[in-house]
Design an enzyme around this catalytic site. Structure first.
Site, PDB file in Angstrom:
ATOM      1  N   ARG A   1      59.223  37.966  45.929  1.00  0.00           N
ATOM      2  CA  ARG A   1      58.247  36.884  45.978  1.00  0.00           C
ATOM      3  C   ARG A   1      57.255  36.924  47.244  1.00  0.00           C
ATOM      4  O   ARG A   1      56.720  35.817  47.417  1.00  0.00           O
ATOM      5  CB  ARG A   1      58.656  35.259  45.683  1.00  0.00           C
ATOM      6  CG  ARG A   1      59.406  35.395  44.357  1.00  0.00           C
ATOM      7  CD  ARG A   1      59.397  33.716  44.024  1.00  0.00           C
ATOM      8  NE  ARG A   1      59.708  33.802  42.485  1.00  0.00           N
ATOM      9  CZ  ARG A   1      61.048  33.326  42.600  1.00  0.00           C
ATOM     10  NH1 ARG A   1      61.622  32.870  43.673  1.00  0.00           N
ATOM     11  NH2 ARG A   1      61.652  33.172  41.310  1.00  0.00           N
TER      12      ARG A   1
ATOM     13  N   LYS B   1      43.045  41.317  48.487  1.00  0.00           N
ATOM     14  CA  LYS B   1      43.113  41.689  47.123  1.00  0.00           C
ATOM     15  C   LYS B   1      43.844  42.979  46.975  1.00  0.00           C
ATOM     16  O   LYS B   1      43.958  43.929  47.541  1.00  0.00           O
ATOM     17  CB  LYS B   1      41.730  42.670  46.385  1.00  0.00           C
ATOM     18  CG  LYS B   1      40.518  41.497  46.035  1.00  0.00           C
ATOM     19  CD  LYS B   1      39.505  41.987  45.287  1.00  0.00           C
ATOM     20  CE  LYS B   1      38.750  40.993  44.922  1.00  0.00           C
ATOM     21  NZ  LYS B   1      37.260  41.636  44.299  1.00  0.00           N
TER      22      LYS B   1
ATOM     23  N   GLU C   1      30.564  52.233  50.109  1.00  0.00           N
ATOM     24  CA  GLU C   1      30.705  51.059  50.151  1.00  0.00           C
ATOM     25  C   GLU C   1      30.086  50.625  51.552  1.00  0.00           C
ATOM     26  O   GLU C   1      29.659  49.210  51.534  1.00  0.00           O
ATOM     27  CB  GLU C   1      32.315  50.531  50.419  1.00  0.00           C
ATOM     28  CG  GLU C   1      33.335  50.896  49.414  1.00  0.00           C
ATOM     29  CD  GLU C   1      32.957  50.098  48.119  1.00  0.00           C
ATOM     30  OE1 GLU C   1      32.350  49.022  48.133  1.00  0.00           O
ATOM     31  OE2 GLU C   1      33.579  50.359  47.005  1.00  0.00           O
TER      32      GLU C   1
ATOM     33  N   LYS D   1      32.042  42.596  55.370  1.00  0.00           N
ATOM     34  CA  LYS D   1      33.008  42.287  54.380  1.00  0.00           C
ATOM     35  C   LYS D   1      33.786  41.239  54.861  1.00  0.00           C
ATOM     36  O   LYS D   1      34.093  40.273  53.909  1.00  0.00           O
ATOM     37  CB  LYS D   1      33.730  43.574  54.244  1.00  0.00           C
ATOM     38  CG  LYS D   1      35.073  43.265  53.255  1.00  0.00           C
ATOM     39  CD  LYS D   1      35.144  43.682  52.057  1.00  0.00           C
ATOM     40  CE  LYS D   1      36.377  42.923  51.332  1.00  0.00           C
ATOM     41  NZ  LYS D   1      37.179  44.024  50.157  1.00  0.00           N
TER      42      LYS D   1
ATOM     43  N   GLU E   1      37.129  34.638  45.516  1.00  0.00           N
ATOM     44  CA  GLU E   1      35.844  35.257  44.874  1.00  0.00           C
ATOM     45  C   GLU E   1      35.417  34.186  43.524  1.00  0.00           C
ATOM     46  O   GLU E   1      35.413  34.607  42.387  1.00  0.00           O
ATOM     47  CB  GLU E   1      36.220  36.399  43.938  1.00  0.00           C
ATOM     48  CG  GLU E   1      35.226  37.274  43.436  1.00  0.00           C
ATOM     49  CD  GLU E   1      35.547  38.769  42.853  1.00  0.00           C
ATOM     50  OE1 GLU E   1      35.752  39.666  43.644  1.00  0.00           O
ATOM     51  OE2 GLU E   1      35.643  39.034  41.656  1.00  0.00           O
TER      52      GLU E   1
ATOM     53  N   ARG F   1      31.652  35.971  46.926  1.00  0.00           N
ATOM     54  CA  ARG F   1      32.524  37.493  47.182  1.00  0.00           C
ATOM     55  C   ARG F   1      31.919  38.246  46.014  1.00  0.00           C
ATOM     56  O   ARG F   1      31.985  39.532  46.072  1.00  0.00           O
ATOM     57  CB  ARG F   1      33.815  37.329  47.023  1.00  0.00           C
ATOM     58  CG  ARG F   1      34.623  38.510  47.359  1.00  0.00           C
ATOM     59  CD  ARG F   1      36.170  38.222  47.859  1.00  0.00           C
ATOM     60  NE  ARG F   1      36.734  39.391  47.816  1.00  0.00           N
ATOM     61  CZ  ARG F   1      38.112  39.525  48.488  1.00  0.00           C
ATOM     62  NH1 ARG F   1      38.786  38.508  48.811  1.00  0.00           N
ATOM     63  NH2 ARG F   1      38.659  40.798  48.671  1.00  0.00           N
TER      64      ARG F   1
ATOM     65  N   ASN G   1      30.805  43.015  44.203  1.00  0.00           N
ATOM     66  CA  ASN G   1      31.175  44.006  43.122  1.00  0.00           C
ATOM     67  C   ASN G   1      29.727  44.568  42.806  1.00  0.00           C
ATOM     68  O   ASN G   1      29.933  45.376  41.374  1.00  0.00           O
ATOM     69  CB  ASN G   1      31.454  42.930  41.901  1.00  0.00           C
ATOM     70  CG  ASN G   1      32.857  42.329  41.917  1.00  0.00           C
ATOM     71  OD1 ASN G   1      33.659  42.886  42.596  1.00  0.00           O
ATOM     72  ND2 ASN G   1      32.887  40.895  41.689  1.00  0.00           N
TER      73      ASN G   1
ATOM     74  N   HIS H   1      30.058  48.054  40.812  1.00  0.00           N
ATOM     75  CA  HIS H   1      31.389  48.359  40.568  1.00  0.00           C
ATOM     76  C   HIS H   1      31.644  47.959  39.090  1.00  0.00           C
ATOM     77  O   HIS H   1      32.491  48.313  38.447  1.00  0.00           O
ATOM     78  CB  HIS H   1      32.536  47.392  41.222  1.00  0.00           C
ATOM     79  CG  HIS H   1      32.736  47.864  42.815  1.00  0.00           C
ATOM     80  ND1 HIS H   1      31.475  48.164  43.606  1.00  0.00           N
ATOM     81  CD2 HIS H   1      33.677  48.391  43.426  1.00  0.00           C
ATOM     82  CE1 HIS H   1      31.879  48.409  44.788  1.00  0.00           C
ATOM     83  NE2 HIS H   1      33.341  48.674  44.729  1.00  0.00           N
TER      84      HIS H   1
ATOM     85  N   HIS I   1      33.374  50.923  37.815  1.00  0.00           N
ATOM     86  CA  HIS I   1      34.677  51.267  37.452  1.00  0.00           C
ATOM     87  C   HIS I   1      34.810  51.816  36.026  1.00  0.00           C
ATOM     88  O   HIS I   1      35.856  52.758  35.883  1.00  0.00           O
ATOM     89  CB  HIS I   1      35.465  49.587  37.320  1.00  0.00           C
ATOM     90  CG  HIS I   1      35.783  49.542  38.659  1.00  0.00           C
ATOM     91  ND1 HIS I   1      36.329  48.008  39.048  1.00  0.00           N
ATOM     92  CD2 HIS I   1      36.139  49.874  39.741  1.00  0.00           C
ATOM     93  CE1 HIS I   1      36.607  47.868  40.305  1.00  0.00           C
ATOM     94  NE2 HIS I   1      36.457  48.998  40.654  1.00  0.00           N
TER      95      HIS I   1
ATOM     96  N   HIS J   1      36.462  56.744  44.034  1.00  0.00           N
ATOM     97  CA  HIS J   1      36.075  55.783  43.914  1.00  0.00           C
ATOM     98  C   HIS J   1      34.558  55.575  44.288  1.00  0.00           C
ATOM     99  O   HIS J   1      33.551  55.024  43.496  1.00  0.00           O
ATOM    100  CB  HIS J   1      36.951  54.553  44.278  1.00  0.00           C
ATOM    101  CG  HIS J   1      36.593  53.161  44.387  1.00  0.00           C
ATOM    102  ND1 HIS J   1      36.243  52.581  43.237  1.00  0.00           N
ATOM    103  CD2 HIS J   1      36.206  52.119  45.291  1.00  0.00           C
ATOM    104  CE1 HIS J   1      35.967  51.489  43.580  1.00  0.00           C
ATOM    105  NE2 HIS J   1      35.883  51.185  44.522  1.00  0.00           N
TER     106      HIS J   1
HETATM  107  N1  GLY Z   1      36.374  45.203  46.999  1.00  0.00           N
HETATM  108  C1  GLY Z   1      35.524  44.101  46.755  1.00  0.00           C
HETATM  109  C2  GLY Z   1      36.175  42.956  47.413  1.00  0.00           C
HETATM  110  O1  GLY Z   1      37.247  43.186  47.917  1.00  0.00           O
HETATM  111  O2  GLY Z   1      35.910  41.850  46.837  1.00  0.00           O
END
Ligand code: GLY
Length: 389
Positions: A141, A163, A205, A243, A253, A257, A261, A264, A268, A284
């Protein structure tokens, strides 16, 4: 491509900024849930932090076979506390973000009798911080982990913001959790042996950070001599700061945030599509660039971006990155792959689109027909384009 690239050299200096210990050449940036420690002495700070973490029962270093070969000696030279740590190696590349690899790592931790007070050190690029973060979020956990990114992608994006996750049934980051590292430690010297393709993967990025938030950064990244490690390190520092600032304002998010994206949503889909034919699988960042071309076009098409800005962005991206060639049936398949994206809401695709170079808006509803149109447009651009870089 890699053969024509000038090797990185550490030529330009960076200003020393103290963080309480005047002799350390590092800068500490607040990402809300965790700090980001950047600079030539970042690993010394890691050593101090874990050396004084008397509660840690054991240390495990997770890396791929490349990072353990090329970066582990440098890590251990700067972080003697880790010399007795156990290492866990996974194969390099996106396929390691799988349930099967997670099971192997969980098994290794159990066999080593790792308890909840053990610490995990993620030594690698985006795959390692996503995977290791997910292991840390779930093992017993939740255990403490530290991100030590070794690629540009890891340094400016994946190691920051908590993330974590793995891919499932061909869908990227389908299963995951928000789980903050104790800190991210950015040591630009890890980049000295990076090939051009890997470098440009992460630069994608950085370009995105400029496009969504900072027009000056966009200009700096597209004109800088990125092969100079000193210059690159300063740009990485600024990207990491952008960032961290965004994540600090909206860690989970809910709103702001989502600007990260940009590129993306379609990116993606293109990335997952490229995995279906292994001989043309994209990194990526390369897929995100194709996504940014499509989404810049959608920004213009939906009236939020003017034509001049659109042309400037698209020309630069097409000149700098390899393009993705598609058959006429591919846009349909890419849209099918996009349907599982976490960003969708109430049955529609939600996009972050540009309103200017350096500004973006979030939660723009876009239909499947508009995405199809954007992908068709990309196909026709690629057919007519010959790359300068
Ligand atoms: N890679 C995008 C974020 O961390 O929100």
């Amino acid at each position: 491509m890699a053969g024509s690239f000038v090797p990185l050299v550490y030529a330009a200096g960076r200003p020393k900024v103290g963080m309480g210990t005047a002799s350390l050449d590092v800068r500490k940036v607040d990402a809300g849930g965790h700090p980001v420690v950047i600079g030539p002495d970042a690993l010394r700070v890691l050593d101090q932090e874990i050396g004084s973490a008397s509660t840690a029962s054991a240390f495990f270093i997770l890396g791929d076979t490349n990072t353990l070969r090329h970066c582990l000696p440098e890590l251990l030279a700067h972080v003697p506390t880790l010399r007795e740590a156990s290492t866990i190696a996974v194969p390099p590349g996106e396929p390691s973000k799988s349930l099967a690899v997670c099971q192997d790592i969980w098994r290794h931790l159990m066999d080593s009798e790792a308890d909840r007070k053990c610490h995990l050190i993620n030594l690698g690029g985006g795959v390692i911080s996503d995977l290791g973060g997910f292991i840390a979020a779930t093992y017993k956990r939740g255990i403490t982990f530290h991100n030590v990114p070794t690629s540009v992608m890891g340094m400016v994006d994946a190691s920051i913001g908590g993330k974590t996750g793995i891919d499932l049934f061909g869908v990227k980051n389908m299963v995951g959790a928000f789980h903050d590292p104790a800190a991210a430690y950015i040591h630009p010297m890890f980049l000295k042996s990076l090939g051009k393709r890997e470098l440009m993967n992460g630069v994608a990025e950085m370009v995105k950070h400029g496009l969504v938030q900072d027009a000056k950064h966009w200009d700096a990244v597209r004109t800088a001599p990125l092969q100079d490690l000193g210059t690159l390190a300063l740009l990485i520092e600024h990207s990491a700061e952008i960032k961290a600032g965004i994540v600090k304002r909206d860690p989970r998010e809910h709103d702001q945030r989502k600007v990260l994206n940009f590129g993306h949503t379609i990116g993606h889909g293109i990335e997952a599509h490229s995995w279906e034919s292994p001989h043309r699988s994209l990194l990526h960042g390369e897929a995100v660039v194709a996504g940014m071309v499509c989404e810049t076009w959608l920004s213009w098409r939906t009236g939020s971006l003017d034509r001049g800005a659109h042309d400037q962005v698209v020309e630069h991206l097409l000149d700098l990155y390899p393009t993705y060639r598609m058959e006429s049936s591919d846009p349909h398949r890419i849209i099918a792959l996009m349907r599982n994206d976490k960003k969708n809401s109430e049955g529609s695709f939600r996009f972050s689109l540009l309103t200017d170079i350096g500004e973006a808006k979030v939660d723009v509803a876009i239909s499947a027909a508009q995405i199809q149109e954007a992908l068709e447009h990309y196909r026709s651009l690629v057919k007519g384009h010959s790359r300068k870089a």
